[in-house]
Enzyme design. Structure first.
Site, PDB file in Angstrom:
ATOM      1  N   LYS A  22      56.300  42.916  32.327  1.00  0.00           N
ATOM      2  CA  LYS A  22      55.591  44.114  32.002  1.00  0.00           C
ATOM      3  C   LYS A  22      54.642  44.372  32.725  1.00  0.00           C
ATOM      4  CE  LYS A  22      52.336  43.215  28.731  1.00  0.00           C
ATOM      5  NZ  LYS A  22      51.207  43.627  28.899  1.00  0.00           N
ATOM      6  N   ASN A  23      53.631  43.315  33.066  1.00  0.00           N
ATOM      7  CA  ASN A  23      52.353  43.593  33.936  1.00  0.00           C
ATOM      8  C   ASN A  23      52.574  43.994  35.486  1.00  0.00           C
ATOM      9  OD1 ASN A  23      51.063  43.029  31.672  1.00  0.00           O
ATOM     10  ND2 ASN A  23      49.998  41.240  32.457  1.00  0.00           N
ATOM     11  N   ARG A  92      45.454  49.379  26.727  1.00  0.00           N
ATOM     12  CA  ARG A  92      44.326  49.466  27.925  1.00  0.00           C
ATOM     13  C   ARG A  92      44.984  49.756  29.068  1.00  0.00           C
ATOM     14  NH1 ARG A  92      39.663  47.201  29.085  1.00  0.00           N
ATOM     15  NH2 ARG A  92      40.415  46.807  31.095  1.00  0.00           N
ATOM     16  N   CYS A 116      38.891  45.572  22.259  1.00  0.00           N
ATOM     17  CA  CYS A 116      40.369  44.973  21.697  1.00  0.00           C
ATOM     18  C   CYS A 116      39.952  43.535  21.292  1.00  0.00           C
ATOM     19  CB  CYS A 116      41.140  45.285  22.756  1.00  0.00           C
ATOM     20  SG  CYS A 116      41.203  43.531  24.094  1.00  0.00           S
ATOM     21  N   ARG A 121      36.248  43.795  27.166  1.00  0.00           N
ATOM     22  CA  ARG A 121      37.177  44.389  28.096  1.00  0.00           C
ATOM     23  C   ARG A 121      37.006  45.788  28.760  1.00  0.00           C
ATOM     24  NH1 ARG A 121      43.510  42.894  27.148  1.00  0.00           N
ATOM     25  NH2 ARG A 121      43.527  42.891  29.211  1.00  0.00           N
ATOM     26  N   ASP A 304      47.013  34.424  29.926  1.00  0.00           N
ATOM     27  CA  ASP A 304      48.122  34.720  29.073  1.00  0.00           C
ATOM     28  C   ASP A 304      49.069  33.621  28.760  1.00  0.00           C
ATOM     29  OD1 ASP A 304      47.158  37.514  29.221  1.00  0.00           O
ATOM     30  OD2 ASP A 304      48.727  38.030  30.561  1.00  0.00           O
ATOM     31  N   ILE A 326      38.509  33.468  31.249  1.00  0.00           N
ATOM     32  CA  ILE A 326      38.464  34.903  31.479  1.00  0.00           C
ATOM     33  C   ILE A 326      38.146  35.792  30.347  1.00  0.00           C
ATOM     34  CG2 ILE A 326      40.332  36.663  32.430  1.00  0.00           C
ATOM     35  CD1 ILE A 326      40.367  34.309  34.197  1.00  0.00           C
ATOM     36  N   ARG A 396      55.165  44.545  22.059  1.00  0.00           N
ATOM     37  CA  ARG A 396      54.586  45.143  23.097  1.00  0.00           C
ATOM     38  C   ARG A 396      54.900  44.347  24.577  1.00  0.00           C
ATOM     39  NH1 ARG A 396      48.795  44.503  23.058  1.00  0.00           N
ATOM     40  NH2 ARG A 396      49.240  45.002  25.102  1.00  0.00           N
TER      41      ARG A 396
HETATM   42  C1  UD1 Z   1      45.198  42.059  33.166  1.00  0.00           C
HETATM   43  C2  UD1 Z   1      46.687  41.364  32.398  1.00  0.00           C
HETATM   44  C3  UD1 Z   1      46.527  40.743  31.214  1.00  0.00           C
HETATM   45  C4  UD1 Z   1      45.689  39.681  31.730  1.00  0.00           C
HETATM   46  C5  UD1 Z   1      44.337  39.988  32.339  1.00  0.00           C
HETATM   47  C6  UD1 Z   1      43.907  38.669  32.995  1.00  0.00           C
HETATM   48  C7  UD1 Z   1      47.840  43.798  32.790  1.00  0.00           C
HETATM   49  C8  UD1 Z   1      48.430  45.084  32.540  1.00  0.00           C
HETATM   50  N1  UD1 Z   1      47.321  43.065  32.068  1.00  0.00           N
HETATM   51  O1  UD1 Z   1      44.572  42.682  32.292  1.00  0.00           O
HETATM   52  O2  UD1 Z   1      47.866  40.518  30.620  1.00  0.00           O
HETATM   53  O3  UD1 Z   1      45.364  38.852  30.438  1.00  0.00           O
HETATM   54  O4  UD1 Z   1      44.905  40.612  33.536  1.00  0.00           O
HETATM   55  O5  UD1 Z   1      44.779  37.727  33.811  1.00  0.00           O
HETATM   56  O6  UD1 Z   1      48.281  43.451  34.218  1.00  0.00           O
HETATM   57  N2  UD1 Z   1      36.267  43.034  33.470  1.00  0.00           N
HETATM   58  C9  UD1 Z   1      35.067  43.783  33.580  1.00  0.00           C
HETATM   59  N3  UD1 Z   1      34.815  44.758  33.763  1.00  0.00           N
HETATM   60  C10 UD1 Z   1      36.237  45.780  34.395  1.00  0.00           C
HETATM   61  C11 UD1 Z   1      37.241  44.995  34.438  1.00  0.00           C
HETATM   62  C12 UD1 Z   1      37.353  43.594  33.793  1.00  0.00           C
HETATM   63  O7  UD1 Z   1      34.169  43.164  32.955  1.00  0.00           O
HETATM   64  O8  UD1 Z   1      36.064  46.735  34.717  1.00  0.00           O
HETATM   65  C13 UD1 Z   1      36.290  41.591  32.911  1.00  0.00           C
HETATM   66  C14 UD1 Z   1      37.411  41.600  31.785  1.00  0.00           C
HETATM   67  O9  UD1 Z   1      36.686  41.905  30.580  1.00  0.00           O
HETATM   68  C15 UD1 Z   1      37.815  40.034  31.736  1.00  0.00           C
HETATM   69  C16 UD1 Z   1      37.972  39.765  33.399  1.00  0.00           C
HETATM   70  O10 UD1 Z   1      37.249  40.841  33.781  1.00  0.00           O
HETATM   71  O11 UD1 Z   1      36.705  39.276  31.130  1.00  0.00           O
HETATM   72  C17 UD1 Z   1      39.427  39.967  33.816  1.00  0.00           C
HETATM   73  O12 UD1 Z   1      40.028  41.070  33.403  1.00  0.00           O
HETATM   74  P1  UD1 Z   1      40.920  41.954  34.198  1.00  0.00           P
HETATM   75  O13 UD1 Z   1      41.685  41.070  35.087  1.00  0.00           O
HETATM   76  O14 UD1 Z   1      40.579  43.379  34.407  1.00  0.00           O
HETATM   77  O15 UD1 Z   1      42.162  42.163  33.049  1.00  0.00           O
HETATM   78  P2  UD1 Z   1      43.104  43.435  32.711  1.00  0.00           P
HETATM   79  O16 UD1 Z   1      43.452  43.848  34.025  1.00  0.00           O
HETATM   80  O17 UD1 Z   1      42.950  44.308  31.944  1.00  0.00           O
END
Ligand code: UD1
Length: 416
Positions: A22-23, A92, A116, A121, A304, A326, A396
């Site tokens: 999926k990701n 998201r 969420c 996030r 995950d 995370i 999902r």
């Molecule tokens: C992706 C994965 C999700 C997985 C996560 C962490 C997809 C579609 N989803 O989510 O399944 O759980 O990586 O491996 O690939 N953060 C900020 N600011 C930002 C962006 C992120 O503070 O602008 C923080 C987040 O709140 C979190 C951390 O960074 O604490 C990591 O998040 P991130 O890697 O961005 O997660 P996703 O890409 O949303």
């Protein structure tokens, strides 16, 4: 609303075919916006999240059609640069259209995703990086309004490793003028897969899969064809299912190389894992050993798989500490597992689990995607019939979950 019912106590034996990730599929589908044409993806999982993103692309003017695991997306007519709240709210990852829209059209109006279940996030890091590339960003009524005359390559440093942040910047940088260097980039295999496809489209990217990615912008990209990599989180979930139930599963079409941290931890916990070129055989001979786990960005233990690991540790032979680094609020499954008799306390970012080898069936409620998977796992070993409600979270991200589990001996069914 649908419920899933599981009668626990049956070891899983046989073969499970792992679906496409999926990701990996989500950013690849978003990347189709970078070049008007027909993009062909194989091994695409049939999941609600994929349908949501296709609905969004459809809203923008693209057309898609599916034939089995093959998905074709025609982005020639996509010219509406907007991602409305109703679609972003449910997923998201819709924010992945921001980079491609800016790269191709110089503008985007994308709803902010909002909070969420597993934490705040935010997308501040995506926006900060795009601003460095010359994008002007305003926030209006919950929407990001982004505009740029010409994207400029820039040095980008991520304060926190972000998977979709890295992907968004990589896609924007592919069509920017000049070179972008992303430092502290996410190293996830899904990021490397996206870079592979962008390369097929004509992008110049080096270093994807490491923490420094260099992208030399080109003036145009073309559509292409890509085979989606296997879902390492789905595979990890079935590995844990095999270990929990004392079963013997062969997981076909998975890439052990993407699961090294999980394999190491699961072996430490007493699972026997044999890797060959077709997949992995996972079984258990002795008791489940309690181990400590800390989630980390790739190549560390994936967040995950944290909820699923908590369930495995409820069956451990001692004390286990699982630390989530995370996401700040990713222990929603603990309350539900406690209702099934699990001995767990949460202190700050750690769950302390006293393994008892005994879970009891109960009606429980899924709160997010991976938490739902953990409740299904708990149901597989609990005494009695566990009813999991709010299973739309599962749909999902897990393709044909009940069918796959039933085929290897689980007693599991869906009640409409
Ligand atoms: C992706 C994965 C999700 C997985 C996560 C962490 C997809 C579609 N989803 O989510 O399944 O759980 O990586 O491996 O690939 N953060 C900020 N600011 C930002 C962006 C992120 O503070 O602008 C923080 C987040 O709140 C979190 C951390 O960074 O604490 C990591 O998040 P991130 O890697 O961005 O997660 P996703 O890409 O949303």
């Amino acid at each position: 609303m649908d419920k899933i019912v599981i009668e626990g106590g049956y070891p899983l034996e046989g073969e499970v075919v792992i679906s496409g990730a999926k990701n990996a599929a989500l950013p690849l589908i978003a990347s189709a916006l970078l070049a008007g044409g027909v993009h062909v993806f194989d091994n695409v999982p049939d999941l609600v999240d994929i349908k949501t993103l296709l609905k969004l692309l459809d809203y923008m003017g693209a057309r898609s059609s599916r034939n089995g695991k093959r998905l074709e997306i025609d982005t020639r007519g996509a010219d509406k640069c907007e991602a409305p709240y109703d679609l972003v709210r449910t997923m998201r990852a819709s924010v992945l259209v921001l980079g491609p829209l800016l790269a191709r059209f110089g503008q985007a109006r994308v709803s902010l995703p909002g909070g969420c279940a597993i934490g705040a996030r935010p997308i501040n890091l995506h926006l900060k990086a795009l601003e460095k590339m010359g994008v002007k960003i305003d926030l209006e009524q919950g929407y990001v309004i982004a505009r740029v005359d010409e994207l400029k390559g820039a040095p980008v440093y991520f304060d926190v490793v972000s998977v979709t942040g890295t992907e968004n910047v990589m896609m924007a940088a592919a069509l920017a003028r000049g070179t972008t260097v992303i430092k502290n980039a996410a190293c996830e295999p899904e990021v490397a897969a996206l870079a592979d496809y962008l390369g097929k489209m004509g992008a110049r990217i080096k270093g994807a899969g490491t923490d420094t990615i260099v992208i030399e912008g080109v003036s145009e990209l073309r559509s292409g064809h890509y085979n989606i990599i296997p879902d390492r989180i789905e595979a990890g979930t079935y590995m844990i299912a095999a270990g929990l139930t004392g079963g013997d599963l062969f997981l076909r079409n998975c890439q052990a190389g993407h699961l090294q941290a999980a394999i190491a931890k699961l072996r430490e916990a007493g699972l026997v894992i044999d890797v060959d070129s077709d997949g992995m055989r996972v079984r258990r001979n002795g008791p489940i050993r309690s181990v400590d786990v800390k989630t980390q960005p790739y190549p560390g233990f994936p967040t995950d798989l944290q909820a699923q690991m908590v369930v495995l540790m409820t069956m451990g032979n001692g004390l286990s500490v699982i630390t989530e680094t995370i996401f700040e609020n990713r222990f929603m499954h603990v309350g539900e597992l406690q209702r099934m008799g699990a001995d767990i306390i949460v202190e700050g970012r750690s769950a302390i689990i006293r393994g008892s080898g005994n879970l009891l069936a109960a009606p429980v409620m899924a709160t997010d995607l991976r938490a739902s998977a953990s409740l299904i796992l708990a149901g597989l070993v609990a005494e009695g019939k566990t009813e999991v409600s709010r299973v739309y979270h599962l749909d999902r991200g897990y393709e044909r979950l009940e069918e796959k589990l039933s085929s290897v001996g689980a007693r599991i069914w869906r009640v409409k």
